[in-house]
Design an enzyme around this catalytic site. Structure first.
Site, PDB file in Angstrom:
ATOM      1  N   ARG A 129     -14.143  23.500 -16.367  1.00  0.00           N
ATOM      2  CA  ARG A 129     -13.512  22.194 -16.580  1.00  0.00           C
ATOM      3  C   ARG A 129     -13.090  21.539 -15.267  1.00  0.00           C
ATOM      4  O   ARG A 129     -13.078  20.314 -15.163  1.00  0.00           O
ATOM      5  CB  ARG A 129     -12.306  22.347 -17.502  1.00  0.00           C
ATOM      6  CG  ARG A 129     -12.680  22.788 -18.918  1.00  0.00           C
ATOM      7  CD  ARG A 129     -11.449  23.040 -19.765  1.00  0.00           C
ATOM      8  NE  ARG A 129     -10.685  21.822 -19.980  1.00  0.00           N
ATOM      9  CZ  ARG A 129      -9.467  21.787 -20.522  1.00  0.00           C
ATOM     10  NH1 ARG A 129      -8.883  22.924 -20.890  1.00  0.00           N
ATOM     11  NH2 ARG A 129      -8.841  20.644 -20.685  1.00  0.00           N
ATOM     12  N   TYR A 143     -11.468   4.719 -18.465  1.00  0.00           N
ATOM     13  CA  TYR A 143     -10.278   3.872 -18.334  1.00  0.00           C
ATOM     14  C   TYR A 143      -9.198   4.614 -17.558  1.00  0.00           C
ATOM     15  O   TYR A 143      -9.070   5.834 -17.653  1.00  0.00           O
ATOM     16  CB  TYR A 143      -9.742   3.435 -19.698  1.00  0.00           C
ATOM     17  CG  TYR A 143      -9.347   4.566 -20.625  1.00  0.00           C
ATOM     18  CD1 TYR A 143      -8.031   5.024 -20.684  1.00  0.00           C
ATOM     19  CD2 TYR A 143     -10.287   5.171 -21.462  1.00  0.00           C
ATOM     20  CE1 TYR A 143      -7.667   6.052 -21.546  1.00  0.00           C
ATOM     21  CE2 TYR A 143      -9.930   6.206 -22.321  1.00  0.00           C
ATOM     22  CZ  TYR A 143      -8.626   6.632 -22.359  1.00  0.00           C
ATOM     23  OH  TYR A 143      -8.272   7.656 -23.207  1.00  0.00           O
ATOM     24  N   PRO A 144      -8.407   3.886 -16.767  1.00  0.00           N
ATOM     25  CA  PRO A 144      -7.251   4.486 -16.103  1.00  0.00           C
ATOM     26  C   PRO A 144      -6.014   4.332 -16.979  1.00  0.00           C
ATOM     27  O   PRO A 144      -5.973   3.461 -17.863  1.00  0.00           O
ATOM     28  CB  PRO A 144      -7.129   3.649 -14.829  1.00  0.00           C
ATOM     29  CG  PRO A 144      -7.612   2.295 -15.238  1.00  0.00           C
ATOM     30  CD  PRO A 144      -8.667   2.511 -16.301  1.00  0.00           C
ATOM     31  N   MET A 145      -5.005   5.170 -16.742  1.00  0.00           N
ATOM     32  CA  MET A 145      -3.787   5.078 -17.548  1.00  0.00           C
ATOM     33  C   MET A 145      -2.582   5.614 -16.776  1.00  0.00           C
ATOM     34  O   MET A 145      -2.718   6.352 -15.803  1.00  0.00           O
ATOM     35  CB  MET A 145      -3.949   5.837 -18.854  1.00  0.00           C
ATOM     36  CG  MET A 145      -4.130   7.328 -18.712  1.00  0.00           C
ATOM     37  SD  MET A 145      -3.946   8.201 -20.292  1.00  0.00           S
ATOM     38  CE  MET A 145      -2.197   7.935 -20.613  1.00  0.00           C
ATOM     39  N   ASP A 146      -1.410   5.195 -17.240  1.00  0.00           N
ATOM     40  CA  ASP A 146      -0.119   5.658 -16.732  1.00  0.00           C
ATOM     41  C   ASP A 146       0.714   6.216 -17.867  1.00  0.00           C
ATOM     42  O   ASP A 146       0.459   5.931 -19.044  1.00  0.00           O
ATOM     43  CB  ASP A 146       0.675   4.486 -16.131  1.00  0.00           C
ATOM     44  CG  ASP A 146       0.162   4.042 -14.779  1.00  0.00           C
ATOM     45  OD1 ASP A 146      -0.452   4.858 -14.069  1.00  0.00           O
ATOM     46  OD2 ASP A 146       0.395   2.866 -14.424  1.00  0.00           O
ATOM     47  N   LYS A 147       1.751   6.958 -17.505  1.00  0.00           N
ATOM     48  CA  LYS A 147       2.819   7.293 -18.439  1.00  0.00           C
ATOM     49  C   LYS A 147       3.977   6.325 -18.166  1.00  0.00           C
ATOM     50  O   LYS A 147       4.377   6.118 -17.020  1.00  0.00           O
ATOM     51  CB  LYS A 147       3.286   8.743 -18.242  1.00  0.00           C
ATOM     52  CG  LYS A 147       2.289   9.790 -18.742  1.00  0.00           C
ATOM     53  CD  LYS A 147       2.144   9.741 -20.247  1.00  0.00           C
ATOM     54  CE  LYS A 147       1.521  11.008 -20.812  1.00  0.00           C
ATOM     55  NZ  LYS A 147       0.195  11.321 -20.282  1.00  0.00           N
ATOM     56  N   HIS A 170      -0.709  15.998 -28.927  1.00  0.00           N
ATOM     57  CA  HIS A 170      -1.693  15.008 -28.490  1.00  0.00           C
ATOM     58  C   HIS A 170      -3.076  15.653 -28.342  1.00  0.00           C
ATOM     59  O   HIS A 170      -4.090  15.086 -28.766  1.00  0.00           O
ATOM     60  CB  HIS A 170      -1.227  14.425 -27.150  1.00  0.00           C
ATOM     61  CG  HIS A 170      -2.020  13.260 -26.672  1.00  0.00           C
ATOM     62  ND1 HIS A 170      -2.010  12.022 -27.290  1.00  0.00           N
ATOM     63  CD2 HIS A 170      -2.849  13.116 -25.610  1.00  0.00           C
ATOM     64  CE1 HIS A 170      -2.785  11.185 -26.637  1.00  0.00           C
ATOM     65  NE2 HIS A 170      -3.312  11.828 -25.613  1.00  0.00           N
ATOM     66  N   GLN A 183     -14.623  15.184 -22.581  1.00  0.00           N
ATOM     67  CA  GLN A 183     -13.587  14.482 -21.835  1.00  0.00           C
ATOM     68  C   GLN A 183     -13.408  15.092 -20.451  1.00  0.00           C
ATOM     69  O   GLN A 183     -13.390  16.304 -20.290  1.00  0.00           O
ATOM     70  CB  GLN A 183     -12.276  14.570 -22.612  1.00  0.00           C
ATOM     71  CG  GLN A 183     -11.054  14.042 -21.896  1.00  0.00           C
ATOM     72  CD  GLN A 183      -9.803  14.197 -22.731  1.00  0.00           C
ATOM     73  OE1 GLN A 183      -9.454  13.322 -23.510  1.00  0.00           O
ATOM     74  NE2 GLN A 183      -9.126  15.315 -22.583  1.00  0.00           N
ATOM     75  N   SER A 221       0.815   8.466 -26.752  1.00  0.00           N
ATOM     76  CA  SER A 221       0.169   7.177 -26.492  1.00  0.00           C
ATOM     77  C   SER A 221       1.016   6.012 -26.982  1.00  0.00           C
ATOM     78  O   SER A 221       1.202   5.020 -26.273  1.00  0.00           O
ATOM     79  CB  SER A 221      -1.208   7.117 -27.163  1.00  0.00           C
ATOM     80  OG  SER A 221      -2.117   7.980 -26.535  1.00  0.00           O
TER      81      SER A 221
END
Length: 247
Positions: A129, A143-147, A170, A183, A221
């Site tokens: 992995r 896609y990019p993401m934040d918390k 999750h 993923q 999310s």
């Protein structure tokens, strides 16, 4: 202060998205375009040799919509190698007819929740992995993401055990799509504008919508996730590059 999660880091990752200046590309003669395509494919062949030696991996996709025309995802052991690849590509004739659309720099990342006495880098499943061979799936979604870090909804102020519990819930949703969606999570804190990059691969593009929609109802999310621009595309095999660029 909340405890930071220990991460396992693998190959460095570059998502390089470009648009084709079709009007300018058309001004070249057929022979000139053919030479430019051959030059580009020679660069791609170098990437193939690296992948065969298991010293990196890459993926090439066309992008649906007006955000870009082509997406390259490159994995390498060092940041310097990503820079060299980008520079070599920029020196090609084809690059003269490409317009940078978006890029994202990160490193393949896993959260380390293994027992302290176990070396994760000796675990074959974890190594697969961290240093993945990117699949040749029909479709890609990136896609990019934040918390979120706002008021009471501040992920980084939550206790470690609470974060672990929510991430486990999750991840169970994602595991329901095993065999349908592959993923790759990459961390980008200090590398780019968001905190993570998420790259999904699937043969059935509808699985992206189903997975992401279902995850929207999970607290990780729904309460703490903030997302950047989504890019979706179709695989571009080496043998179809010439057809894609044909005028």
């Amino acid at each position: 202060m909340s405890e930071a999660t220990t991460t396992l880091d693998g190959w460095y990752c570059l998502h390089d998205l470009r648009s084709i200046d079709w009007a300018a590309w058309k001004t070249l003669s057929s022979d000139e375009r053919g030479q430019a395509v051959s030059e580009f494919l020679n660069v791609v062949e170098k990437w193939n040799e690296v992948a065969t030696a298991k010293k990196g991996s890459h993926a090439m996709y066309t992008v649906v919509g007006q955000k870009a025309d082509i997406m390259l995802m490159i994995l390498r052991p060092t940041m310097e190698e990503l820079n060299e690849i980008e520079t070599e590509l920029n020196k090609t004739t084809l690059a003269e007819y490409m317009v940078p659309a978006y890029s994202y720099v990160s490193v393949v990342e896993l959260s380390n929740y293994l027992p302290a006495d176990e070396d994760p880098y000796q675990n074959p499943q974890i190594l697969a992995r961290l240093y993945p061979e990117l699949p040749k799936a029909n479709h890609i979604c990136f896609y990019p993401m934040d918390k979120r870090r706002q008021g009471d909804d501040n992920w980084y102020m939550l206790p470690m055990e609470e974060r672990k519990k929510m991430m486990y819930s999750h991840s169970k949703i994602g595991r329901q799509y095993a065999g349908k969606v592959r993923q790759v999570i990459s961390g980008s804190v200090g590398f780019d504008d968001f905190e993570w990059g998420v790259t999904l691969f699937a043969d059935d593009v509808l699985q992206f919508k189903k997975l992401i929609y279902e995850m929207r109802f999970d607290e990780v999310s729904a309460r703490y996730g903030e997302f950047g621009t989504f890019f979706v595309g179709n695989i571009l095999p080496d043998e179809k590059v010439e057809k894609f660029l044909h005028i």
